[in-house]
Design a protein around this motif. Structure first.
Motif, PDB file in Angstrom:
ATOM      1  N   TYR A  33      57.145 -18.984 -20.788  1.00  0.00           N
ATOM      2  CA  TYR A  33      57.027 -17.564 -21.139  1.00  0.00           C
ATOM      3  C   TYR A  33      57.141 -16.666 -19.908  1.00  0.00           C
ATOM      4  O   TYR A  33      57.587 -15.511 -20.004  1.00  0.00           O
ATOM      5  N   TYR A  34      56.789 -17.194 -18.742  1.00  0.00           N
ATOM      6  CA  TYR A  34      56.784 -16.383 -17.521  1.00  0.00           C
ATOM      7  C   TYR A  34      58.170 -15.816 -17.179  1.00  0.00           C
ATOM      8  O   TYR A  34      58.285 -14.618 -16.865  1.00  0.00           O
ATOM      9  N   PRO A  35      59.242 -16.622 -17.210  1.00  0.00           N
ATOM     10  CA  PRO A  35      60.567 -16.044 -16.915  1.00  0.00           C
ATOM     11  C   PRO A  35      60.971 -14.940 -17.896  1.00  0.00           C
ATOM     12  O   PRO A  35      61.686 -14.002 -17.510  1.00  0.00           O
ATOM     13  N   VAL A  36      60.529 -15.051 -19.145  1.00  0.00           N
ATOM     14  CA  VAL A  36      60.818 -14.005 -20.124  1.00  0.00           C
ATOM     15  C   VAL A  36      60.089 -12.719 -19.745  1.00  0.00           C
ATOM     16  O   VAL A  36      60.657 -11.619 -19.781  1.00  0.00           O
ATOM     17  N   LEU A  37      58.808 -12.857 -19.370  1.00  0.00           N
ATOM     18  CA  LEU A  37      58.042 -11.699 -18.913  1.00  0.00           C
ATOM     19  C   LEU A  37      58.653 -11.094 -17.648  1.00  0.00           C
ATOM     20  O   LEU A  37      58.698  -9.865 -17.485  1.00  0.00           O
ATOM     21  N   LEU A  38      59.128 -11.947 -16.763  1.00  0.00           N
ATOM     22  CA  LEU A  38      59.727 -11.481 -15.519  1.00  0.00           C
ATOM     23  C   LEU A  38      60.980 -10.652 -15.792  1.00  0.00           C
ATOM     24  O   LEU A  38      61.179  -9.593 -15.178  1.00  0.00           O
ATOM     25  N   ALA A  39      61.808 -11.127 -16.714  1.00  0.00           N
ATOM     26  CA  ALA A  39      63.013 -10.379 -17.063  1.00  0.00           C
ATOM     27  C   ALA A  39      62.659  -9.028 -17.690  1.00  0.00           C
ATOM     28  O   ALA A  39      63.298  -8.010 -17.398  1.00  0.00           O
ATOM     29  N   ALA A  41      59.911  -7.379 -17.100  1.00  0.00           N
ATOM     30  CA  ALA A  41      59.344  -6.570 -16.021  1.00  0.00           C
ATOM     31  C   ALA A  41      60.442  -5.936 -15.185  1.00  0.00           C
ATOM     32  O   ALA A  41      60.344  -4.768 -14.786  1.00  0.00           O
ATOM     33  N   GLU A  42      61.488  -6.687 -14.912  1.00  0.00           N
ATOM     34  CA  GLU A  42      62.589  -6.155 -14.114  1.00  0.00           C
ATOM     35  C   GLU A  42      63.268  -4.987 -14.813  1.00  0.00           C
ATOM     36  O   GLU A  42      63.621  -3.981 -14.179  1.00  0.00           O
ATOM     37  N   VAL A  43      63.453  -5.131 -16.136  1.00  0.00           N
ATOM     38  CA  VAL A  43      64.057  -4.035 -16.902  1.00  0.00           C
ATOM     39  C   VAL A  43      63.146  -2.816 -16.911  1.00  0.00           C
ATOM     40  O   VAL A  43      63.590  -1.681 -16.701  1.00  0.00           O
ATOM     41  N   TYR A  44      61.867  -3.047 -17.148  1.00  0.00           N
ATOM     42  CA  TYR A  44      60.901  -1.943 -17.205  1.00  0.00           C
ATOM     43  C   TYR A  44      60.795  -1.211 -15.872  1.00  0.00           C
ATOM     44  O   TYR A  44      60.810   0.028 -15.820  1.00  0.00           O
ATOM     45  N   LEU A  45      60.702  -1.974 -14.774  1.00  0.00           N
ATOM     46  CA  LEU A  45      60.565  -1.360 -13.454  1.00  0.00           C
ATOM     47  C   LEU A  45      61.844  -0.636 -13.040  1.00  0.00           C
ATOM     48  O   LEU A  45      61.795   0.346 -12.292  1.00  0.00           O
ATOM     49  N   GLU A  46      62.963  -1.090 -13.529  1.00  0.00           N
ATOM     50  CA  GLU A  46      64.215  -0.389 -13.257  1.00  0.00           C
ATOM     51  C   GLU A  46      64.236   0.976 -13.941  1.00  0.00           C
ATOM     52  O   GLU A  46      64.783   1.944 -13.420  1.00  0.00           O
ATOM     53  N   ILE A  47      63.589   1.035 -15.109  1.00  0.00           N
ATOM     54  CA  ILE A  47      63.534   2.292 -15.853  1.00  0.00           C
ATOM     55  C   ILE A  47      62.581   3.286 -15.186  1.00  0.00           C
ATOM     56  O   ILE A  47      62.918   4.454 -14.995  1.00  0.00           O
ATOM     57  N   VAL A  48      61.375   2.819 -14.822  1.00  0.00           N
ATOM     58  CA  VAL A  48      60.373   3.722 -14.255  1.00  0.00           C
ATOM     59  C   VAL A  48      60.634   4.012 -12.777  1.00  0.00           C
ATOM     60  O   VAL A  48      60.108   4.980 -12.217  1.00  0.00           O
ATOM     61  N   GLY A  49      61.427   3.162 -12.113  1.00  0.00           N
ATOM     62  CA  GLY A  49      61.793   3.420 -10.731  1.00  0.00           C
ATOM     63  C   GLY A  49      60.651   3.184  -9.767  1.00  0.00           C
ATOM     64  O   GLY A  49      59.771   2.344  -9.977  1.00  0.00           O
ATOM     65  N   GLN A  58      54.676  -9.529  -9.600  1.00  0.00           N
ATOM     66  CA  GLN A  58      53.289  -9.070  -9.739  1.00  0.00           C
ATOM     67  C   GLN A  58      53.041  -8.571 -11.161  1.00  0.00           C
ATOM     68  O   GLN A  58      51.993  -8.858 -11.749  1.00  0.00           O
ATOM     69  N   PHE A  59      53.987  -7.849 -11.696  1.00  0.00           N
ATOM     70  CA  PHE A  59      53.876  -7.327 -13.053  1.00  0.00           C
ATOM     71  C   PHE A  59      53.778  -8.472 -14.067  1.00  0.00           C
ATOM     72  O   PHE A  59      52.906  -8.477 -14.948  1.00  0.00           O
ATOM     73  N   ALA A  60      54.681  -9.451 -13.947  1.00  0.00           N
ATOM     74  CA  ALA A  60      54.680 -10.597 -14.868  1.00  0.00           C
ATOM     75  C   ALA A  60      53.427 -11.444 -14.678  1.00  0.00           C
ATOM     76  O   ALA A  60      52.854 -11.962 -15.648  1.00  0.00           O
ATOM     77  N   GLY A  61      52.986 -11.597 -13.413  1.00  0.00           N
ATOM     78  CA  GLY A  61      51.776 -12.370 -13.140  1.00  0.00           C
ATOM     79  C   GLY A  61      50.544 -11.756 -13.783  1.00  0.00           C
ATOM     80  O   GLY A  61      49.701 -12.472 -14.351  1.00  0.00           O
ATOM     81  N   LEU A  62      50.433 -10.434 -13.700  1.00  0.00           N
ATOM     82  CA  LEU A  62      49.309  -9.759 -14.347  1.00  0.00           C
ATOM     83  C   LEU A  62      49.375  -9.892 -15.856  1.00  0.00           C
ATOM     84  O   LEU A  62      48.355 -10.056 -16.529  1.00  0.00           O
ATOM     85  N   ALA A  63      50.588  -9.845 -16.403  1.00  0.00           N
ATOM     86  CA  ALA A  63      50.757  -9.922 -17.853  1.00  0.00           C
ATOM     87  C   ALA A  63      50.392 -11.294 -18.415  1.00  0.00           C
ATOM     88  O   ALA A  63      50.029 -11.418 -19.587  1.00  0.00           O
ATOM     89  N   VAL A  64      50.484 -12.328 -17.576  1.00  0.00           N
ATOM     90  CA  VAL A  64      50.220 -13.683 -18.052  1.00  0.00           C
ATOM     91  C   VAL A  64      48.741 -14.056 -17.945  1.00  0.00           C
ATOM     92  O   VAL A  64      48.311 -15.071 -18.515  1.00  0.00           O
ATOM     93  N   TRP A 153      65.435 -19.762 -21.313  1.00  0.00           N
ATOM     94  CA  TRP A 153      64.006 -19.480 -21.239  1.00  0.00           C
ATOM     95  C   TRP A 153      63.499 -18.825 -22.514  1.00  0.00           C
ATOM     96  O   TRP A 153      62.359 -19.077 -22.926  1.00  0.00           O
ATOM     97  N   GLN A 154      64.303 -17.993 -23.129  1.00  0.00           N
ATOM     98  CA  GLN A 154      63.904 -17.374 -24.395  1.00  0.00           C
ATOM     99  C   GLN A 154      63.756 -18.422 -25.496  1.00  0.00           C
ATOM    100  O   GLN A 154      62.826 -18.360 -26.303  1.00  0.00           O
ATOM    101  N   VAL A 155      64.669 -19.393 -25.517  1.00  0.00           N
ATOM    102  CA  VAL A 155      64.588 -20.464 -26.513  1.00  0.00           C
ATOM    103  C   VAL A 155      63.341 -21.308 -26.293  1.00  0.00           C
ATOM    104  O   VAL A 155      62.559 -21.557 -27.224  1.00  0.00           O
ATOM    105  N   LEU A 156      63.133 -21.754 -25.052  1.00  0.00           N
ATOM    106  CA  LEU A 156      61.972 -22.587 -24.747  1.00  0.00           C
ATOM    107  C   LEU A 156      60.672 -21.832 -24.991  1.00  0.00           C
ATOM    108  O   LEU A 156      59.700 -22.397 -25.505  1.00  0.00           O
TER     109      LEU A 156
END
Length: 273
Positions: A33-39, A41-49, A58-64, A153-156
């Motif tokens: 699940y971590y790589p899915v959260l990481l992806a 997070a990358e999209v979200y952080l790209e949006i908020v800048g 760090q974002f994905a680590g906190l979420a897990v 990673w999404q499948v797994l």
């Protein structure tokens, strides 16, 4: 375990080997699940800048952290209380070298549950895919199906965390603990306690899927119907499998449901493409 007049008596020894095996399986699911959260997070952080101080890791680590802690508590509670309320796990019995009591429910093998496991998985997968396909134009954007091919990673993650991990949290953890409380700590277990247990956990999971977006979307009739058919009904059937047979029946059915949904999505994506 001995069952007499609805009361279940147990030894006081905690099944640590079973706990560690289940925890290992849960951590494996969480790792996918971590790589899915990481992806995400990358999209979200790209949006908020640059307004957000965390890195994607760090974002994905906190979420897990939250699902990790909940999983540990749920798995511990399941092993603490399952035997007390006449619920069982084939894996736990095997690794603990513990023979089940000779009641009808306790005598079921994995093979006995397979027809129900597969029937529920196929039926629920068809219901999930069919509903989203038919009502895709009536769903909010956040819940509208994309029918695109998933990465590895999404499948797994869908199989090991979305399938097995959720069963460890909800059925093995929450449902078991609830039945234990309702039955006066396992002293007077009835079928009603199981029904309340798997109904409550199914509703809890269903609403948890929508709670984070409750203020941003309108709960239309189609969305309420989706909530019941694709979340609550699924959970009730998995809970019934757990109560009727064993935990592995619920976990395997959930995993297969997700697998069939993924395969169906690949087929639809291929046809659409």
């Amino acid at each position: 375990m001995n069952v007499k007049n609805g009361e279940v008596s147990n030894s006081s020894k905690y099944p640590w080997r079973g706990f560690l095996v289940f925890l290992g399986l849960y951590l494996l699911g969480l790792a996918t699940y971590y790589p899915v959260l990481l992806a995400q997070a990358e999209v979200y952080l790209e949006i908020v800048g640059e307004s957000f101080a965390y890195t994607p890791h760090q974002f994905a680590g906190l979420a897990v952290i939250q699902p990790l802690l909940l999983g540990i508590v749920a798995i511990y509670g399941g092993h603490r209380y399952a035997e007390k309320v006449n619920l069982r796990s084939l894996i736990s019995e095997k690794v603990e070298n513990r023979a089940p009591a000779l009641t009808e429910q306790q005598s079921y093998t994995l093979a006995d549950s397979v027809p129900f496991v597969v029937l529920f998985a196929v039926g629920l997968a068809l219901l999930n895919i069919g509903f989203d396909f038919v009502f895709q134009n009536g769903l909010p954007e956040a819940f509208a199906p994309t029918f695109t091919e998933l990465n590895m990673w999404q499948v797994l993650s869908n199989l090991l965390y979305g399938g097995l991990g959720q069963e460890l949290l909800l059925r093995w953890g929450v449902m078991t603990a609830l039945v234990y409380v309702l039955s006066a700590k396992g002293k007077q277990v009835t079928q009603l306690h199981y029904v309340i247990g798997f109904t409550f956990t199914a509703i809890l999971y269903g609403f948890s899927q929508y709670s984070s977006m409750a203020g941003m979307i309108d709960l239309t009739a189609v969305l309420w119907l989706r909530l019941f058919l694709l979340n609550v009904l699924d959970g009730m059937l998995y809970g019934w499998l757990y109560a009727k047979f064993h935990f592995e029946a619920a976990a395997l059915s959930h995993l297969l449901t997700n697998l069939f949904i993924i395969l169906g999505t690949f087929v639809i994506a291929g046809i659409s493409g």
